[in-house]
Design a protein around this motif. Sequence first.
Motif, PDB file in Angstrom:
ATOM      1  N   PRO A  26       0.787  -1.158   0.069  1.00 17.69           N
ATOM      2  CA  PRO A  26      -0.027   0.043   0.072  1.00 17.69           C
ATOM      3  C   PRO A  26       0.801   1.189   0.026  1.00 17.69           C
ATOM      4  O   PRO A  26       1.870   1.495   0.729  1.00 17.69           O
ATOM      5  CB  PRO A  26      -1.023  -0.033   1.312  1.00 17.69           C
ATOM      6  N   LEU A  30      -3.463   7.450   2.271  1.00 16.81           N
ATOM      7  CA  LEU A  30      -4.767   7.434   3.054  1.00 16.81           C
ATOM      8  C   LEU A  30      -4.537   6.904   4.293  1.00 16.81           C
ATOM      9  O   LEU A  30      -3.627   5.839   4.582  1.00 16.81           O
ATOM     10  CB  LEU A  30      -5.360   6.292   2.091  1.00 16.81           C
ATOM     11  N   GLU A  34      -9.793   6.262   6.284  1.00 15.62           N
ATOM     12  CA  GLU A  34     -10.154   6.551   5.156  1.00 15.62           C
ATOM     13  C   GLU A  34     -10.187   5.287   4.153  1.00 15.62           C
ATOM     14  O   GLU A  34     -11.199   4.962   3.294  1.00 15.62           O
ATOM     15  CB  GLU A  34      -9.295   7.665   4.364  1.00 15.62           C
ATOM     16  N   ALA A  35      -8.888   4.477   4.412  1.00 14.90           N
ATOM     17  CA  ALA A  35      -8.939   3.281   3.410  1.00 14.90           C
ATOM     18  C   ALA A  35     -10.141   2.339   3.900  1.00 14.90           C
ATOM     19  O   ALA A  35     -10.883   1.580   3.256  1.00 14.90           O
ATOM     20  CB  ALA A  35      -7.764   2.641   3.961  1.00 14.90           C
ATOM     21  N   ALA A  75     -11.993   4.824  -4.680  1.00 15.28           N
ATOM     22  CA  ALA A  75     -10.899   5.789  -4.513  1.00 15.28           C
ATOM     23  C   ALA A  75     -10.606   6.973  -5.263  1.00 15.28           C
ATOM     24  O   ALA A  75     -10.344   8.049  -4.860  1.00 15.28           O
ATOM     25  CB  ALA A  75      -9.764   4.913  -4.581  1.00 15.28           C
ATOM     26  N   TYR A 253      -5.147   2.350  -2.689  1.00 13.63           N
ATOM     27  CA  TYR A 253      -4.288   2.928  -2.499  1.00 13.63           C
ATOM     28  C   TYR A 253      -3.539   3.841  -3.557  1.00 13.63           C
ATOM     29  O   TYR A 253      -3.243   4.929  -3.675  1.00 13.63           O
ATOM     30  CB  TYR A 253      -3.115   2.515  -1.804  1.00 13.63           C
ATOM     31  N   HIS A 256      -6.106   6.076  -5.320  1.00 20.52           N
ATOM     32  CA  HIS A 256      -6.403   7.141  -5.068  1.00 20.52           C
ATOM     33  C   HIS A 256      -5.238   8.037  -5.165  1.00 20.52           C
ATOM     34  O   HIS A 256      -5.364   9.332  -5.602  1.00 20.52           O
ATOM     35  CB  HIS A 256      -6.742   7.116  -3.319  1.00 20.52           C
ATOM     36  N   SER A 312      -8.180  -5.329  -1.985  1.00 19.38           N
ATOM     37  CA  SER A 312      -8.283  -4.477  -0.741  1.00 19.38           C
ATOM     38  C   SER A 312      -8.210  -5.119   0.386  1.00 19.38           C
ATOM     39  O   SER A 312      -7.600  -4.332   1.553  1.00 19.38           O
ATOM     40  CB  SER A 312      -9.813  -3.798  -0.934  1.00 19.38           C
ATOM     41  N   LEU A 316      -5.504  -3.457   3.375  1.00 20.37           N
ATOM     42  CA  LEU A 316      -5.670  -2.954   4.316  1.00 20.37           C
ATOM     43  C   LEU A 316      -5.043  -3.975   5.412  1.00 20.37           C
ATOM     44  O   LEU A 316      -4.570  -3.169   6.640  1.00 20.37           O
ATOM     45  CB  LEU A 316      -7.419  -3.162   4.404  1.00 20.37           C
TER      46      LEU A 316
END
Length: 729
Positions: A26, A30, A34-35, A75, A253, A256, A312, A316
């Motif tokens: 990542p 973020l 937010e993530a 994102a 990530y 975004h 994702s 995360l």
Amino acid sequence: MDRAQIVHENFLSRVAARDFPAGAAPQTGLSATEAVSLFRAQVLSRALDRTSRAMQKAGQGFYTIGSSGHEGMAAVAHALRPTDIAFLHYRDAAFQIARADQVPGQQIAWDMLLSFACSSEDPTSGGRHKVLGSKALTIPPQTSTIASHLPKAVGAAYGLGAARRHAPEHRELPEDGIAICSFGDASANHSTAQGAINSAGWTSVQSVPLPLLFICEDNGIGISTKTPKGWIETSMEYRPGIKYFRANGLDIYEAHAVAQEAAEYVRTRRKPAFLHLKTVRLYGHAGADVPTTYLSKAEVESDEANDPLLHSVRLLDQAGALSPEQALSIYHDTCARVDRVAAEAVKRPHLSDAKSVMASLIPPKRDCKPTNGPSDAARAEVFGGDMRAMADPQPMSRIINWALTDLMLEHGEIVMMGEDVGRKGGVYGVTQKLQARFGPDRMIDTLLDEQSILGLAIGMAHNGFIPIPEIQFLAYLHNAEDQIRGEAATLPFFSDGQFTNPMVLRIAGLGYQKGFGGHFHNDNSLAVLRDIPGVIIACPSTGADAAMMLRESVRLAREEQRVVVFLEPIALYPMRDLHGGQDAGWMTTYPSPDQRISLGEVGVHGDGTDLAIVTYGNGHYLSKQALPELEAAGQSTRVIDMRWLSPLPAEALLEATKGCKHVLIVDECRRTGSQSEALMTLFAEHSDQPTARVVAEDCFIATGPAYAAPLPSKDGIVAAALALTGARS
């Protein structure tokens, strides 16, 4: 087992087993909060897709084109502002969900499920279509028409820059806003998309502000047709005037970070950018589509293995923002919540009658500041020596020019655009001097592309301008007609009147040009416009009427937010004489700026009772030429000029023909698909008067001496009238 269920079970088993697809670590940018919020938006989008299919199978839902595989758009939404106007690809549910998180008070799951169920309580379309869109989120609704939203996105971006220089009364968008439009890799090949991208680059290289972010969601396939590998990169990376960005849409990530960089470039440089976002498509095109009928099982499974939700969860977990167990809990809770909400949404009321469905065809009126017309001093300064000529009879072309001048003096938000309208002053000189009077910001010389001209107008109307686009010839409209049918006219319908794009579209058209251009400059078919619901068609036949109808058309656009097509008969632009001998019988004086002809008000000339001739445009001119012979034959005649062709001024026409023994319809358009068909029906249904028609043949118009051969003529009108009334010449 269907692919949606397979993807669902794969997600559950692979997350439980911590079996994730490989990918980069990542990036920064973020926060954990937010993530996780973006992951929740992705999961809600996925749950809505699955539920929409279940609703469709149960007969409770009516749309199954989903967003699965494109959830990375959440994102992108997070990298933008909720006031940045967004024209979205139909696979962008995750974008709308993530944007809803940026605006307090949203109930996005409920709202979208009402849309799936086509409930009349759907806050976007009122139950008329399943669309992404929201007034609160600055997302005008789009349907599935391929790439047709790109030209108006260019127009919206142009309007953002133009509003900084000339702020319109009904400005909608912030000064530092940008416009975004998203679309698929297959749609990028459509001529409409290519025209819009070319238009953006063409504008940008001239240093005209155009803050627009194109987002191409590249899943590698359009329904069943694959996009060649590398096609989007090689075709878009080096387009002049447009900055190219690339991101992995499976990685929230990275998506975004790159979207934020691209948005910052567009916002600060006021130039267009192209964000190429790699995605996958899961489940096939829509509910009924089985991808394994045209893709190998290995290809389908490869995409499924790259599920963005799996990426994702991995990201995360690596970022320490959310454990796989917590991710599974969010997934289960979201699916259960969507099922509960859907069970209630399907119980909500639906549209049940034609009146309710049609209620949003006509947009709502809006409050406008009162205007008293242009001041005498302003008129004297702008018109100069033309003021002295206004007391003398003039041809139509000059009177339209003066009317446009007065309107632009009165309403600073009027902007005209089209090929050659500025420096040249139009093909027929109708817009001469206007660029000198009002500047190139308000008299925009566009590139040669009718789709871009109309898209510019639609987009600028989103920011409070009153666009008056010009299409040089009626025949040139046809390659861009969907911008009126599929975009401008449908916007209030699909947004329940919340979004509008009013305009007055000027088109030089109809026939009778002597020996010039043939069909391409003499097009006598209006059928393509007449059957578009909600569109007004005006067609003046004299200069004075043109001025007064043009003022009413602008009022309809400004105050009632209508789309008006103002059709100007080319052959009558220079017309001076009616019967010959330099009688100046077709010229008129310029009516004062406060005079208008209201929508639906027809022109009645004469009070004869033997015959009423119902006509418009060149037909009015020819019918007036026929009057002396008809009167000589003892037929007292009145000529009724329709003026407004759509909606048909039925009551006014019936009233105007009352007391006449016979009705003759003179229609310069073709026998098939012309106004005459509707008029014959009107009089057959509401009158017992004997009725006949004189129309053009079902034929294109030739170049040269035969230009008028298939069209109505003065002699033909006289013959038909005498045959109808039984009189002798």
